[in-house]
Write a protein that holds these residues in place. Structure first.
Motif, PDB file in Angstrom:
ATOM      1  N   THR A 192      -4.162   8.531  -7.450  1.00  0.00           N
ATOM      2  CA  THR A 192      -2.780   8.780  -7.059  1.00  0.00           C
ATOM      3  C   THR A 192      -2.168   9.883  -7.916  1.00  0.00           C
ATOM      4  O   THR A 192      -1.453  10.761  -7.411  1.00  0.00           O
ATOM      5  CB  THR A 192      -1.954   7.489  -7.170  1.00  0.00           C
ATOM      6  N   ARG A 193      -2.431   9.854  -9.214  1.00  0.00           N
ATOM      7  CA  ARG A 193      -1.919  10.906 -10.101  1.00  0.00           C
ATOM      8  C   ARG A 193      -2.531  12.251  -9.755  1.00  0.00           C
ATOM      9  O   ARG A 193      -1.845  13.279  -9.758  1.00  0.00           O
ATOM     10  CB  ARG A 193      -2.238  10.570 -11.563  1.00  0.00           C
ATOM     11  N   ARG A 194      -3.817  12.260  -9.453  1.00  0.00           N
ATOM     12  CA  ARG A 194      -4.520  13.517  -9.224  1.00  0.00           C
ATOM     13  C   ARG A 194      -4.245  14.109  -7.861  1.00  0.00           C
ATOM     14  O   ARG A 194      -4.091  15.322  -7.711  1.00  0.00           O
ATOM     15  CB  ARG A 194      -6.044  13.282  -9.367  1.00  0.00           C
ATOM     16  N   PRO A 241       0.819  -1.220   0.000  1.00  0.00           N
ATOM     17  CA  PRO A 241       0.000   0.000   0.000  1.00  0.00           C
ATOM     18  C   PRO A 241       0.852   1.269   0.000  1.00  0.00           C
ATOM     19  O   PRO A 241       1.723   1.461   0.852  1.00  0.00           O
ATOM     20  CB  PRO A 241      -0.809  -0.135   1.289  1.00  0.00           C
ATOM     21  N   GLY A 242       0.616   2.116  -1.002  1.00  0.00           N
ATOM     22  CA  GLY A 242       1.334   3.376  -1.104  1.00  0.00           C
ATOM     23  C   GLY A 242       2.681   3.292  -1.789  1.00  0.00           C
ATOM     24  O   GLY A 242       3.347   4.314  -1.957  1.00  0.00           O
ATOM     25  N   GLN A 248      -8.000  -0.944  -9.908  1.00  0.00           N
ATOM     26  CA  GLN A 248      -6.613  -0.553 -10.199  1.00  0.00           C
ATOM     27  C   GLN A 248      -6.529   0.781 -10.941  1.00  0.00           C
ATOM     28  O   GLN A 248      -5.832   1.697 -10.492  1.00  0.00           O
ATOM     29  CB  GLN A 248      -5.897  -1.671 -10.969  1.00  0.00           C
ATOM     30  N   PRO A 249      -7.209   0.954 -12.079  1.00  0.00           N
ATOM     31  CA  PRO A 249      -7.120   2.255 -12.764  1.00  0.00           C
ATOM     32  C   PRO A 249      -7.740   3.391 -11.969  1.00  0.00           C
ATOM     33  O   PRO A 249      -7.304   4.546 -12.091  1.00  0.00           O
ATOM     34  CB  PRO A 249      -7.862   2.029 -14.083  1.00  0.00           C
ATOM     35  N   THR A 250      -8.732   3.088 -11.135  1.00  0.00           N
ATOM     36  CA  THR A 250      -9.368   4.133 -10.330  1.00  0.00           C
ATOM     37  C   THR A 250      -8.409   4.656  -9.272  1.00  0.00           C
ATOM     38  O   THR A 250      -8.213   5.877  -9.120  1.00  0.00           O
ATOM     39  CB  THR A 250     -10.651   3.582  -9.676  1.00  0.00           C
ATOM     40  N   VAL A 251      -7.761   3.757  -8.535  1.00  0.00           N
ATOM     41  CA  VAL A 251      -6.818   4.190  -7.512  1.00  0.00           C
ATOM     42  C   VAL A 251      -5.593   4.836  -8.161  1.00  0.00           C
ATOM     43  O   VAL A 251      -5.045   5.824  -7.645  1.00  0.00           O
ATOM     44  CB  VAL A 251      -6.411   3.016  -6.608  1.00  0.00           C
ATOM     45  N   GLU A 252      -5.152   4.306  -9.294  1.00  0.00           N
ATOM     46  CA  GLU A 252      -4.007   4.904  -9.994  1.00  0.00           C
ATOM     47  C   GLU A 252      -4.331   6.334 -10.420  1.00  0.00           C
ATOM     48  O   GLU A 252      -3.505   7.246 -10.265  1.00  0.00           O
ATOM     49  CB  GLU A 252      -3.632   4.065 -11.209  1.00  0.00           C
TER      50      GLU A 252
END
Length: 326
Positions: A229-231, A50-51, A222-226
């Motif tokens: 993270t970018r935002r 995580p993280g 996966q794409p949602t959390v990624e």
């Protein structure tokens, strides 16, 4: 400096290749989440713990024989993505396959820390192929340090996927603690929530409804959390029905992942273990997210009483309106 280790796996070379390249297999022993574009110059992103996200690109691919990719850490400072190289070579041998992993381009300090990591995960890879229960939950994903909106979501996702891995089509009609949903309906609800959050964050996660529950939710989360993270969690997010603070959307995401993990576990007779570090943090998010107005809309039932001896997770569940004495 480099790390170099060889292990034996009691599987074919093709099966071993799948274990080190396919997201569904990687999630069994090394990653919480994984995105893989398996082609020359294709990229990957693995949430290892995580993280902590590793990323790089593929340089050589020989299915069943060899894969070479660059390696680094997002936000890793002295070892960014592309700064080092990992080579995995597979050789058939008696009763299985020899897997050699070489990680090059490291400083002495980096080699020491990566040796600790690779030894941990290669041991889990062996366990995945030799133990009846596979590698099992990863202790390193148990309690993020430090914990924040997104490392908490990663930890909650690891718990959820571990539960969904054991959900079968025979469970579809079973009742869940969510009164309006059986298991199949709760899967649809969770998938829709992840897809809506992902789209609001600029991702476009596809919902493959015919996939196994764990795969379906992993490929949406996966794409949602990624994207989150970018935002980051600053400002507001346009959810379509309203603009919400990004911190509130992150709170909703955490609740969807962790609370529904318990819902699925309860419905299918599984036990879910959650670190107090994670459940305490998500409880704080719940208290910021679930107002009386939200409850009155029907999204959450009234908070339920708990015993003085209630665990951190039980207090979180009771706050969301669940009867933890079920």
């Amino acid at each position: 400096m480099s790390f170099d280790k060889t292990i034996h796996l009691p599987v074919t070379a093709d099966e071993a290749f799948a274990l080190v390249t396919e997201p569904e297999r990687l999630r069994r022993w090394q990653t919480v989440a994984a995105r893989v574009d398996l082609r020359i110059a294709g990229d990957f992103r693995w949430t290892v713990t995580p993280g902590h996200n590793a990323a790089g690109t593929f340089k050589e691919i020989e299915p069943g024989k060899r894969v070479v990719f660059t390696w680094g850490w997002e936000g890793g400072g002295d070892l960014p993505p592309g700064a080092s190289t990992v080579t995995i070579t597979l050789e058939p041998e008696a009763n299985g396959t020899s897997l050699r992993l070489v990680h090059e381009g490291l400083t002495e300090e980096q080699a020491a820390s990566h040796a600790m990591g690779w030894n941990h995960y290669l041991d889990r890879l062996v366990a995945e192929t030799t133990s009846d229960g596979g590698a099992g939950p990863d202790d390193w994903a148990w309690a993020p340090d430090p914990i924040d909106y997104l490392s908490s979501a990663d930890a909650a996702l690891a718990i959820l996927l571990g539960v969904l891995r054991n959900v079968t089509p025979a469970d579809s009609d079973k009742a869940t603690p969510c009164e309006d949903f059986n298991v199949a309906q709760l899967l649809d609800h969770l998938a829709g929530s992840l897809q809506n959050i992902g789209r609001a964050l600029g991702a476009d996660p596809a919902d493959v409804k015919e996939a196994a529950p764990e795969t379906r939710i992993a490929e949406l989360a996966q794409p949602t959390v990624e994207a989150f993270t970018r935002r980051g969690v600053e400002g507001n997010v346009d959810m379509g029905f309203a603009e919400l603070p990004a911190t509130m959307v992150a709170g909703i995401l955490n609740l969807e992942l962790l609370v529904h993990a318990w819902d699925f576990a309860t419905a299918t007779g599984q036990h879910v273990a959650v670190s107090d570090v994670v459940s305490d943090f998500v409880t704080e998010l719940a208290q910021q997210t679930i107002s009386e107005q939200v409850r009155s809309s029907g999204s959450f039932a009234p908070a339920q009483p708990t015993a003085e001896t209630a665990s951190s997770l039980e207090r979180l569940l009771a706050f969301t309106g669940r009867n933890v004495t079920l």
